[in-house]
Design an enzyme around this catalytic site. Structure first.
Site, short mmCIF file in Angstrom:
data_model
loop_
_atom_site.label_atom_id
_atom_site.label_comp_id
_atom_site.label_asym_id
_atom_site.label_seq_id
_atom_site.Cartn_x
_atom_site.Cartn_y
_atom_site.Cartn_z
N ARG A 1 12.29 12.10 37.48
CA ARG A 1 13.35 11.21 36.83
C ARG A 1 12.32 10.75 35.38
O ARG A 1 11.16 10.83 35.37
CB ARG A 1 13.18 10.03 37.33
CG ARG A 1 14.08 9.75 38.54
CD ARG A 1 15.82 10.24 38.14
NE ARG A 1 16.64 9.98 39.27
CZ ARG A 1 17.22 11.26 39.76
NH1 ARG A 1 16.89 12.32 39.75
NH2 ARG A 1 17.94 11.24 40.88
N GLU B 1 18.47 8.98 29.29
CA GLU B 1 19.45 10.10 29.51
C GLU B 1 20.96 9.80 29.25
O GLU B 1 21.21 8.52 29.49
CB GLU B 1 19.62 10.83 30.83
CG GLU B 1 18.39 11.75 31.21
CD GLU B 1 18.46 12.17 32.45
OE1 GLU B 1 19.26 12.37 33.21
OE2 GLU B 1 17.23 12.35 32.87
N HIS C 1 19.39 17.57 32.46
CA HIS C 1 19.42 17.27 34.04
C HIS C 1 20.16 18.22 34.78
O HIS C 1 21.23 17.54 35.46
CB HIS C 1 19.68 15.77 34.03
CG HIS C 1 19.38 15.17 35.22
ND1 HIS C 1 19.12 13.59 35.37
CD2 HIS C 1 19.05 15.61 36.62
CE1 HIS C 1 18.52 13.49 36.70
NE2 HIS C 1 18.83 14.76 37.45
P1 NAP Z 1 11.23 13.84 49.02
O1 NAP Z 1 11.59 14.94 49.76
O2 NAP Z 1 11.70 12.65 49.51
O3 NAP Z 1 10.05 13.89 48.16
C1 NAP Z 1 9.40 12.90 47.21
C2 NAP Z 1 7.90 13.15 47.53
O4 NAP Z 1 7.24 12.07 46.68
C3 NAP Z 1 7.46 12.51 49.05
O5 NAP Z 1 6.59 13.37 49.64
C4 NAP Z 1 6.76 11.20 48.81
O6 NAP Z 1 5.84 10.82 49.72
C5 NAP Z 1 6.34 11.44 47.48
N1 NAP Z 1 5.94 9.99 46.66
C6 NAP Z 1 6.74 8.89 46.67
N2 NAP Z 1 6.32 7.94 46.05
C7 NAP Z 1 5.11 8.53 45.86
C8 NAP Z 1 3.97 7.84 45.02
N3 NAP Z 1 4.05 6.61 44.58
N4 NAP Z 1 2.71 8.59 44.86
C9 NAP Z 1 2.76 9.82 45.30
N5 NAP Z 1 3.60 10.33 45.96
C10 NAP Z 1 4.80 9.88 46.10
O7 NAP Z 1 12.24 14.06 47.73
P2 NAP Z 1 12.84 15.32 47.05
O8 NAP Z 1 14.06 15.98 47.47
O9 NAP Z 1 11.71 16.54 46.88
O10 NAP Z 1 13.08 14.60 45.48
C11 NAP Z 1 12.00 14.26 44.72
C12 NAP Z 1 12.88 13.41 43.50
O11 NAP Z 1 13.30 14.46 42.49
C13 NAP Z 1 14.06 12.74 43.76
O12 NAP Z 1 13.76 11.26 44.24
C14 NAP Z 1 14.78 12.72 42.43
O13 NAP Z 1 14.48 11.69 41.70
C15 NAP Z 1 14.33 13.90 41.74
N6 NAP Z 1 15.46 15.08 41.82
C16 NAP Z 1 15.99 15.48 40.47
C17 NAP Z 1 16.82 16.42 40.32
C18 NAP Z 1 17.13 17.10 39.24
O14 NAP Z 1 18.35 17.51 38.96
N7 NAP Z 1 16.23 17.15 38.22
C19 NAP Z 1 17.29 16.81 41.68
C20 NAP Z 1 17.02 16.60 42.72
C21 NAP Z 1 15.95 15.75 42.90
P3 NAP Z 1 6.11 10.35 51.32
O15 NAP Z 1 6.36 11.78 52.17
O16 NAP Z 1 5.12 9.60 51.79
O17 NAP Z 1 7.40 9.63 51.24
C1 GLV Z 2 19.33 14.48 40.90
O1 GLV Z 2 18.95 14.25 40.06
C2 GLV Z 2 19.27 14.16 42.26
O2 GLV Z 2 18.73 13.06 42.41
O3 GLV Z 2 19.81 14.65 43.17
#
Ligand code: NAP
Ligand code: GLV
Length: 328
Positions: A239, A268, A287
């Site tokens: 983000r 954004e 994005h």
């Molecule tokens: P996820 O599986 O929940 O992974 C997030 C990771 O971040 C988890 O391992 C979590 O730890 C860790 N985390 C949370 N808070 C933290 C902190 N303060 N310090 C260090 N690590 C921390 O989520 P994901 O599916 O990988 O997605 C991650 C993020 O990517 C989403 O929340 C979203 O904002 C973004 N995203 C962007 C797009 C895009 O289009 N660019 C698409 C999808 C997602 P724990 O294991 O302890 O919970």
């Molecule tokens: C996209 O940014 C998502 O969080 O799925």
């Protein structure tokens, strides 16, 4: 018996709308721009369920105005636009779409990493602008290598892990920093855990995959950018506000780091006069992390299934606040 009412805040894949239409009366916001907060509140107030995305603010005021909501289904994995705690307090399950977009988003993040390292955006602009005057020069367009370098992953969740797997394919050394340590994944993927300062200092590529929370807002600011190597590349497909964009501009302009690849910005869309757009050593995508036909299709279908389960009072397939089911 009257059918439940569903408001969908943007046009989505037709097969997902068909699924919902089989279970409820459906209203889809027809514009490309999101409904205003006032309109969203009004629509939610008359609905049994809403299907939202990251541009819709689902806050306490909306939930107060919509006591009939049985479910909120978010078409995304990130939930920083939804007050999940307030939904939980009100017993409203929140669906979301983890997993099905992880590979597509990691593909995008890795594409930005490669593009920033090998100056793809900058050189493509140069060609299109009619500057390709000299066929080849041994000292032109030199970038930094990706293979055999160190990739530092911040946030080892589903997308962070997919990023690690892509790094493996490029023979990269893998570091990670995350809230929770994962000894199983360390052994399986050759990942080494590091505290954030160490990861920043030792990585050639730093890729951010944490959710946006109060703790991660400006997680990467001037102090963190100063710790990185002058040859390092920062990738942000998480983000925009996870990075302090003013500090990033200074870091890129003054050469504290080599380049950046961004799929997300703050705000954004990025304003046309944002100083980052004046720099050649940043690649910016609007994005598009999960924007493949297959990933968006899977997200839409999962969001529809979550919504229908919520309408039926069944547990959601992917629920961000499963504690709602443990209430008395
Ligand atoms: P996820 O599986 O929940 O992974 C997030 C990771 O971040 C988890 O391992 C979590 O730890 C860790 N985390 C949370 N808070 C933290 C902190 N303060 N310090 C260090 N690590 C921390 O989520 P994901 O599916 O990988 O997605 C991650 C993020 O990517 C989403 O929340 C979203 O904002 C973004 N995203 C962007 C797009 C895009 O289009 N660019 C698409 C999808 C997602 P724990 O294991 O302890 O919970
Ligand atoms: C996209 O940014 C998502 O969080 O799925």
């Amino acid at each position: 018996m009257s059918r439940p009412k569903v408001f969908v805040t943007r046009r989505i894949m037709p097969e997902a709308l068909d699924l919902i239409a089989g279970a409820a009366d459906l209203e889809v916001w027809p514009d490309d721009e999101p409904p205003s907060p006032a309109i969203l509140r009004e629509k939610a107030a008359g609905a049994d369920a809403i299907l939202t995305n990251i541009m819709d603010r689902v806050d306490a005021a909306l939930l107060e105005a919509a006591p009939g909501l049985k479910v909120i289904s978010q078409l995304a994995v990130g939930l920083d636009n939804v007050d999940v705690a307030e939904a939980t307090r009100r017993g409203v399950p929140v669906g979301y779409t983890p997993g099905v977009l992880a590979k597509a988003t990691a593909d995008t993040a890795f594409a930005l990493l490669l593009a920033a390292a090998r100056r793809i955006g900058e050189s493509e602009r140069w060609v299109r602008n009619g500057h390709w005057d000299l066929a080849f020069h041994p000292l032109r367009w030199l970038g930094v290598d990706v293979h055999d370098k160190t990739l530092g992953i911040v946030g080892l969740g589903q997308i962070g892990l997919e990023m690690a797997r892509r790094g493996q394919g490029f023979d990269m050394k893998l570091l990670y920093h995350s809230r929770t340590r994962h000894p199983d994944l360390e052994a399986r993927y050759g990942l080494a855990y590091a505290d954030l300062p160490t990861l920043l200092a030792e990585s050639d590529f730093v890729s951010l995959h944490v959710p946006l929370t109060p703790e991660t807002r400006h997680y990467i600011g001037a102090a963190e950018l100063r710790r990185m190597k002058p040859t390092a590349v920062l990738v942000n497909a998480a983000r925009g506000p996870v990075v302090d964009s003013r500090a990033l501009y200074t870091a890129l302009k003054e050469g504290w780091i080599y380049a950046a690849g961004l799929d997300v910005t703050d705000p954004e869309p990025i304003p046309a006069d944002d100083p980052l757009l004046t720099l050649e050593n940043v690649v910016i995508a609007p994005h598009i992390g999960s924007a493949s036909v297959a990933a968006r299709g899977a997200m839409c279908r999962l969001a529809a299934r979550n919504l229908i389960a919520g309408l039926n009072g069944d547990p959601l397939e992917r629920c961000a606040n499963p504690e709602v089911y443990r209430r008395n």
